[in-house]
Design a protein around this motif. Structure first.
Motif, short mmCIF file in Angstrom:
data_model
loop_
_atom_site.label_atom_id
_atom_site.label_comp_id
_atom_site.label_asym_id
_atom_site.label_seq_id
_atom_site.Cartn_x
_atom_site.Cartn_y
_atom_site.Cartn_z
N ILE A 282 40.32 14.47 46.95
CA ILE A 282 39.31 13.98 48.09
C ILE A 282 39.79 12.70 48.65
O ILE A 282 40.41 11.90 47.86
CB ILE A 282 38.05 14.03 47.71
CG1 ILE A 282 37.49 12.83 46.78
CG2 ILE A 282 37.46 15.26 47.19
CD1 ILE A 282 36.32 12.61 46.53
N ASN A 283 39.55 12.76 49.95
CA ASN A 283 39.36 11.40 50.61
C ASN A 283 38.19 10.68 50.58
O ASN A 283 37.12 11.39 50.93
CB ASN A 283 39.73 11.52 52.25
CG ASN A 283 41.10 12.03 52.49
OD1 ASN A 283 42.16 11.48 51.74
ND2 ASN A 283 41.23 12.99 53.17
N ALA A 284 38.20 9.59 49.67
CA ALA A 284 36.70 9.02 49.44
C ALA A 284 36.21 8.71 50.86
O ALA A 284 36.87 8.18 51.73
CB ALA A 284 36.77 7.82 48.49
N GLY A 285 34.83 8.44 50.76
CA GLY A 285 34.09 7.99 51.96
C GLY A 285 34.43 6.69 52.05
O GLY A 285 34.34 5.72 51.12
N SER A 286 34.55 6.08 53.29
CA SER A 286 34.87 4.84 53.77
C SER A 286 33.88 3.70 53.31
O SER A 286 34.23 2.57 53.16
CB SER A 286 35.72 4.86 55.04
OG SER A 286 34.50 5.05 56.02
N THR A 287 32.68 4.32 53.21
CA THR A 287 31.51 3.38 53.07
C THR A 287 31.20 3.06 51.60
O THR A 287 30.64 1.94 51.45
CB THR A 287 30.25 3.58 53.93
OG1 THR A 287 29.98 5.17 53.31
CG2 THR A 287 30.59 3.83 55.22
N LEU A 288 31.77 3.83 50.68
CA LEU A 288 31.36 3.83 49.45
C LEU A 288 31.87 2.70 48.89
O LEU A 288 33.57 2.64 48.89
CB LEU A 288 31.50 5.26 48.65
CG LEU A 288 30.69 6.21 48.82
CD1 LEU A 288 31.03 7.44 48.25
CD2 LEU A 288 29.19 6.00 48.50
N GLN A 289 31.67 1.99 47.76
CA GLN A 289 32.35 0.86 46.89
C GLN A 289 31.98 1.28 45.34
O GLN A 289 30.81 1.95 45.34
CB GLN A 289 31.59 -0.54 47.38
CG GLN A 289 31.86 -0.74 48.74
CD GLN A 289 33.28 -1.05 49.21
OE1 GLN A 289 34.09 -1.61 48.33
NE2 GLN A 289 33.65 -0.44 50.33
N SER B 176 23.02 9.88 45.70
CA SER B 176 21.88 10.78 45.40
C SER B 176 22.56 12.06 45.57
O SER B 176 23.50 12.37 46.46
CB SER B 176 20.61 10.42 46.23
OG SER B 176 20.37 9.16 46.02
N PRO B 177 21.87 13.12 45.23
CA PRO B 177 22.30 14.63 45.54
C PRO B 177 22.27 14.75 47.05
O PRO B 177 21.35 14.30 47.66
CB PRO B 177 21.14 15.28 44.86
CG PRO B 177 20.68 14.58 43.48
CD PRO B 177 20.69 13.14 44.62
N GLY B 178 23.47 15.20 47.48
CA GLY B 178 23.27 15.60 49.00
C GLY B 178 24.35 14.44 49.66
O GLY B 178 24.59 14.80 50.59
N ASP B 179 24.50 13.41 49.10
CA ASP B 179 25.14 12.20 49.77
C ASP B 179 26.64 12.64 49.59
O ASP B 179 27.28 13.44 48.88
CB ASP B 179 25.21 10.98 48.88
CG ASP B 179 24.13 10.30 48.96
OD1 ASP B 179 23.19 10.50 49.80
OD2 ASP B 179 23.90 9.11 48.43
N ARG B 180 27.27 12.55 50.93
CA ARG B 180 28.69 12.85 51.10
C ARG B 180 29.66 11.85 50.27
O ARG B 180 29.41 10.47 50.77
CB ARG B 180 29.03 12.78 52.58
CG ARG B 180 30.61 13.32 52.90
CD ARG B 180 30.61 13.10 54.40
NE ARG B 180 31.97 13.53 54.66
CZ ARG B 180 32.50 14.56 55.54
NH1 ARG B 180 31.58 15.42 56.20
NH2 ARG B 180 33.85 15.21 55.72
N LEU B 181 30.58 12.30 49.66
CA LEU B 181 31.33 11.25 48.76
C LEU B 181 32.69 11.24 49.40
O LEU B 181 33.53 10.35 49.25
CB LEU B 181 31.53 11.99 47.29
CG LEU B 181 30.30 11.91 46.76
CD1 LEU B 181 30.62 12.66 45.01
CD2 LEU B 181 29.49 10.89 46.43
N GLY B 182 33.23 12.21 50.51
CA GLY B 182 34.32 12.10 50.92
C GLY B 182 34.60 13.68 51.34
O GLY B 182 33.71 14.42 51.62
N SER B 183 35.79 13.83 51.72
CA SER B 183 36.17 15.07 52.29
C SER B 183 37.64 15.42 51.58
O SER B 183 38.29 14.76 50.99
CB SER B 183 36.46 14.97 53.86
OG SER B 183 37.69 13.91 54.06
N VAL B 184 37.70 16.89 51.58
CA VAL B 184 38.77 17.51 50.89
C VAL B 184 40.06 17.12 51.64
O VAL B 184 40.01 17.26 53.01
CB VAL B 184 38.59 19.07 50.76
CG1 VAL B 184 39.78 19.67 49.97
CG2 VAL B 184 37.52 19.24 49.61
#
Length: 70
Positions: free
Chosen positions: A15-22, A28-36
Motif C-alpha cells: 500500500i501507499n500509506a496515507g500522506s497525513t498519517l504519522q 479508527s475503523p473505517g479510516d483510510r490508511l492508504g491505497s493499494v
C-alpha cells in the motif's frame, strides 16, 4: 502496521500509506490508511494479524499469527 487496543498488530503490504498519517497517530475503523499500489493487473493487498509479546511489532512471527477470518 496498526496495533489495536488488544495489542494485536494488523499488517498491510503493498500500500501507499496515507500522506497525513504519522507514526503513533490513532486510527479508527473505517479510516483510510492508504491505497493499494497500482501494479496494473497484478495489484493486490496482503494482510496479517499477529498477537506478539507485549504488542511489539518486531516480534511478529508465525507462532503468534492469527487467522483474520472467523
Amino acid at each position: 502496521i496498526v496495533r489495536d487496543s488488544n495489542m494485536v498488530t494488523h499488517t498491510y503490504w503493498h500500500i501507499n500509506a496515507g500522506s497525513t498519517l504519522q507514526i503513533g497517530d490513532p486510527v479508527s475503523p473505517g479510516d483510510r490508511l492508504g491505497s493499494v499500489y497500482d501494479w496494473g493487473n497484478r495489484s493486490h493487498l496482503h494482510y496479517a494479524e499477529h498477537l506478539p509479546p507485549n504488542g511489539d511489532w518486531q516480534l511478529r512471527a508465525p507462532i503468534n499469527s492469527r487467522n483474520p477470518l472467523p
